[in-house]
Scaffold this active site. Structure first.
Site, PDB file in Angstrom:
ATOM      1  N   SER A 152       0.880  -1.165   0.000  1.00 23.88           N
ATOM      2  CA  SER A 152       0.000   0.000   0.000  1.00 23.88           C
ATOM      3  C   SER A 152       0.922   1.220   0.000  1.00 23.88           C
ATOM      4  CB  SER A 152      -0.827  -0.010   1.293  1.00 23.88           C
ATOM      5  OG  SER A 152      -1.372   1.264   1.560  1.00 23.88           O
ATOM      6  N   TYR A 165      -0.963  -0.830  10.612  1.00 22.16           N
ATOM      7  CA  TYR A 165      -1.075  -1.202   9.191  1.00 22.16           C
ATOM      8  C   TYR A 165       0.244  -0.891   8.474  1.00 22.16           C
ATOM      9  CZ  TYR A 165      -3.192  -1.250   4.444  1.00 22.16           C
ATOM     10  OH  TYR A 165      -3.509  -1.506   3.123  1.00 22.16           O
TER      11      TYR A 165
HETATM   12  N1  LIG Z   1      -8.800  -1.066  -0.514  1.00 18.85           N
HETATM   13  C1  LIG Z   1      -7.840  -0.176  -0.614  1.00 18.85           C
HETATM   14  O1  LIG Z   1      -8.086   1.039  -0.802  1.00 18.85           O
HETATM   15  C2  LIG Z   1      -6.392  -0.613  -0.525  1.00 18.85           C
HETATM   16  C3  LIG Z   1      -5.393   0.370  -0.661  1.00 18.85           C
HETATM   17  C4  LIG Z   1      -4.050  -0.027  -0.592  1.00 18.85           C
HETATM   18  C5  LIG Z   1      -3.730  -1.350  -0.413  1.00 18.85           C
HETATM   19  N2  LIG Z   1      -4.728  -2.273  -0.281  1.00 18.85           N
HETATM   20  C6  LIG Z   1      -4.322  -3.673  -0.096  1.00 18.85           C
HETATM   21  O2  LIG Z   1      -4.985  -4.483  -1.059  1.00 18.85           O
HETATM   22  C7  LIG Z   1      -5.160  -5.797  -0.532  1.00 18.85           C
HETATM   23  C8  LIG Z   1      -6.607  -6.233  -0.666  1.00 18.85           C
HETATM   24  O3  LIG Z   1      -7.429  -5.375   0.107  1.00 18.85           O
HETATM   25  P1  LIG Z   1      -8.996  -5.183  -0.175  1.00 18.85           P
HETATM   26  O4  LIG Z   1      -9.279  -3.740  -0.147  1.00 18.85           O
HETATM   27  O5  LIG Z   1      -9.417  -5.994  -1.332  1.00 18.85           O
HETATM   28  O6  LIG Z   1      -9.576  -5.807   1.188  1.00 18.85           O
HETATM   29  P2  LIG Z   1     -10.896  -6.676   1.470  1.00 18.85           P
HETATM   30  O7  LIG Z   1     -11.924  -6.478   0.432  1.00 18.85           O
HETATM   31  O8  LIG Z   1     -11.236  -6.441   2.896  1.00 18.85           O
HETATM   32  O9  LIG Z   1     -10.316  -8.158   1.317  1.00 18.85           O
HETATM   33  C9  LIG Z   1      -9.418  -8.687   2.259  1.00 18.85           C
HETATM   34  C10 LIG Z   1      -9.157 -10.128   1.906  1.00 18.85           C
HETATM   35  O10 LIG Z   1      -8.282 -10.696   2.900  1.00 18.85           O
HETATM   36  C11 LIG Z   1      -8.835 -11.924   3.319  1.00 18.85           C
HETATM   37  N3  LIG Z   1      -8.534 -12.214   4.704  1.00 18.85           N
HETATM   38  C12 LIG Z   1      -8.731 -11.422   5.791  1.00 18.85           C
HETATM   39  N4  LIG Z   1      -8.409 -12.073   6.916  1.00 18.85           N
HETATM   40  C13 LIG Z   1      -8.000 -13.306   6.537  1.00 18.85           C
HETATM   41  C14 LIG Z   1      -7.562 -14.458   7.241  1.00 18.85           C
HETATM   42  N5  LIG Z   1      -7.487 -14.476   8.594  1.00 18.85           N
HETATM   43  N6  LIG Z   1      -7.225 -15.558   6.540  1.00 18.85           N
HETATM   44  C15 LIG Z   1      -7.310 -15.568   5.185  1.00 18.85           C
HETATM   45  N7  LIG Z   1      -7.719 -14.510   4.462  1.00 18.85           N
HETATM   46  C16 LIG Z   1      -8.069 -13.399   5.134  1.00 18.85           C
HETATM   47  C17 LIG Z   1     -10.345 -11.770   3.141  1.00 18.85           C
HETATM   48  O11 LIG Z   1     -10.933 -13.036   2.943  1.00 18.85           O
HETATM   49  P3  LIG Z   1     -12.015 -13.717   3.925  1.00 18.85           P
HETATM   50  O12 LIG Z   1     -12.785 -12.624   4.580  1.00 18.85           O
HETATM   51  O13 LIG Z   1     -12.813 -14.603   3.017  1.00 18.85           O
HETATM   52  O14 LIG Z   1     -11.165 -14.484   4.862  1.00 18.85           O
HETATM   53  C18 LIG Z   1     -10.413 -10.959   1.852  1.00 18.85           C
HETATM   54  O15 LIG Z   1     -10.363 -11.816   0.742  1.00 18.85           O
HETATM   55  C19 LIG Z   1      -4.665  -5.731   0.922  1.00 18.85           C
HETATM   56  O16 LIG Z   1      -3.349  -6.197   0.978  1.00 18.85           O
HETATM   57  C20 LIG Z   1      -4.715  -4.252   1.240  1.00 18.85           C
HETATM   58  O17 LIG Z   1      -3.805  -3.906   2.258  1.00 18.85           O
HETATM   59  C21 LIG Z   1      -6.041  -1.947  -0.322  1.00 18.85           C
END
Ligand SMILES: NC(=O)c1ccc[n+]([C@@H]2O[C@H](COP(=O)([O-])OP(=O)(O)OC[C@H]3O[C@@H](n4cnc5c(N)ncnc54)[C@H](OP(=O)(O)O)[C@@H]3O)[C@@H](O)[C@H]2O)c1
Length: 283
Positions: A152, A165
């Site tokens: 990120s 984070y």
């Molecule tokens: N959204 C943003 O604006 C943003 C910005 C910068 C970086 N990112 C990065 O992008 C990536 C994806 O984020 P996102 O926004 O798509 O988040 P999200 O929609 O909340 O998805 C998070 C994912 O992580 C999985 N997860 C959470 N806890 C887990 C566990 N204990 N075991 C296995 N899987 C687990 C969840 O699956 P389950 O719930 O099915 O377990 C889900 O598939 C992350 O690395 C985040 O830091 C996001």
């Protein structure tokens, strides 16, 4: 598509891609989430077999049904001690690891209970390292492989309420930099992707927090395109954010204290508190 990323580095190897996606076997963690879903679709559209994982089995099954062939699913909890090892074993011979799963881990550190802190570190940092460790021997044996870590911009610059984070996301960058030195000469690529705020899906979009108009966003599909590009072009680091955020990040890296003061004046604490409130139940 509009240019969405900035490649901070030349191709890591200066040579042809080490892994061709058509026919490759790609493990995508966090495939049930907003960005993971887009990554799974993009990699699958390139002709790869995808191994999709997350905890929610019904969401994994829906994704598998919508993609059709060349899809396997493995439910796994990456916060469990042996979760990453069991997942790696079930996933088999993986050519590309996309370590994308993460928790938002937003808020003041004293508001987390100790178990919540451990869970954030386990999912965001420990699991990608353990998965890499478990899958590397196979990649090295086959003489090709690629590790993509989804960090990120908070992995380059911290902001209010992002300490935990950022600790995990800075950690991924450090791990990747050292790992690349060790495995690049052996035919393995390492890419870190640094998204800014992502619209439409994912834990920022789900929070409902509104950004000032001048802070732009990128889409999950643009993050997914950067993942594909990282593998195909063997890029070390790719930012996925509008120009203003990328420039702000660069300035913060050079002058963190001054930049933090400016960030606060521009309302970063209001946004951060809104995120921490909205994401409290994801700790
Ligand atoms: N959204 C943003 O604006 C943003 C910005 C910068 C970086 N990112 C990065 O992008 C990536 C994806 O984020 P996102 O926004 O798509 O988040 P999200 O929609 O909340 O998805 C998070 C994912 O992580 C999985 N997860 C959470 N806890 C887990 C566990 N204990 N075991 C296995 N899987 C687990 C969840 O699956 P389950 O719930 O099915 O377990 C889900 O598939 C992350 O690395 C985040 O830091 C996001």
């Amino acid at each position: 598509m509009r240019e969405a990323w900035v490649e901070n580095t030349p191709p890591a190897s200066g040579s042809l891609p080490r892994v061709r996606l058509p026919g490759a076997r790609v493990l995508v963690t966090g495939a049930t989430g907003g960005i993971g879903d887009a990554i799974a679709r993009a990699v699958h559209a390139r002709g790869a077999t995808v191994v999709l994982t997350g905890r929610r089995e019904e969401v994994l099954a829906q994704l598998r049904d919508s993609l059709g062939e060349r899809v396997e699913v493995v439910a796994a909890d990456l916060s469990e001690r042996d979760g990453p090892a069991r997942l790696a074993e079930a996933a088999g011979a993986v050519d590309v690891l996309v370590a994308n799963a993460a928790l938002p881990a937003s808020g003041r550190v004293e508001d987390f209970d100790p178990a919540e802190i451990d869970r954030s570190i386990d999912v965001n940092l420990r699991a990608p390292i353990q998965l890499t460790r478990a899958l590397l021997p196979g990649m090295l044996e086959r003489g090709r492989g690629h590790v993509v870590l989804v960090s990120s911009l908070s992995g380059k610059v911290a902001s209010p309420r992002s300490g935990l984070y950022s600790a995990t996301k800075f950690g991924l960058r450090g791990f990747a930099a050292g790992l690349r030195e060790d495995v690049e000469p052996l035919g393995i690529g390492v890419t870190v992707v640094f998204p800014g705020f992502v619209s439409d899906a994912g834990f920022f979009a789900d929070s409902g927090v509104k950004l000032p108009r001048w802070v732009g966003t990128r889409t999950p599909e643009q993050v997914a395109a950067a993942v594909v590009r990282g593998v195909e072009r063997d890029r070390a680091e790719i930012d996925v954010a509008p120009l203003g955020l990328r420039v702000g990040t660069r300035i913060s890296e050079i002058a963190p204290v001054t930049a933090a003061r400016v960030q606060r004046r521009l309302g970063s604490e209001r946004i951060a508190d809104g995120l921490a409130d909205a994401q409290r139940d994801q700790r």
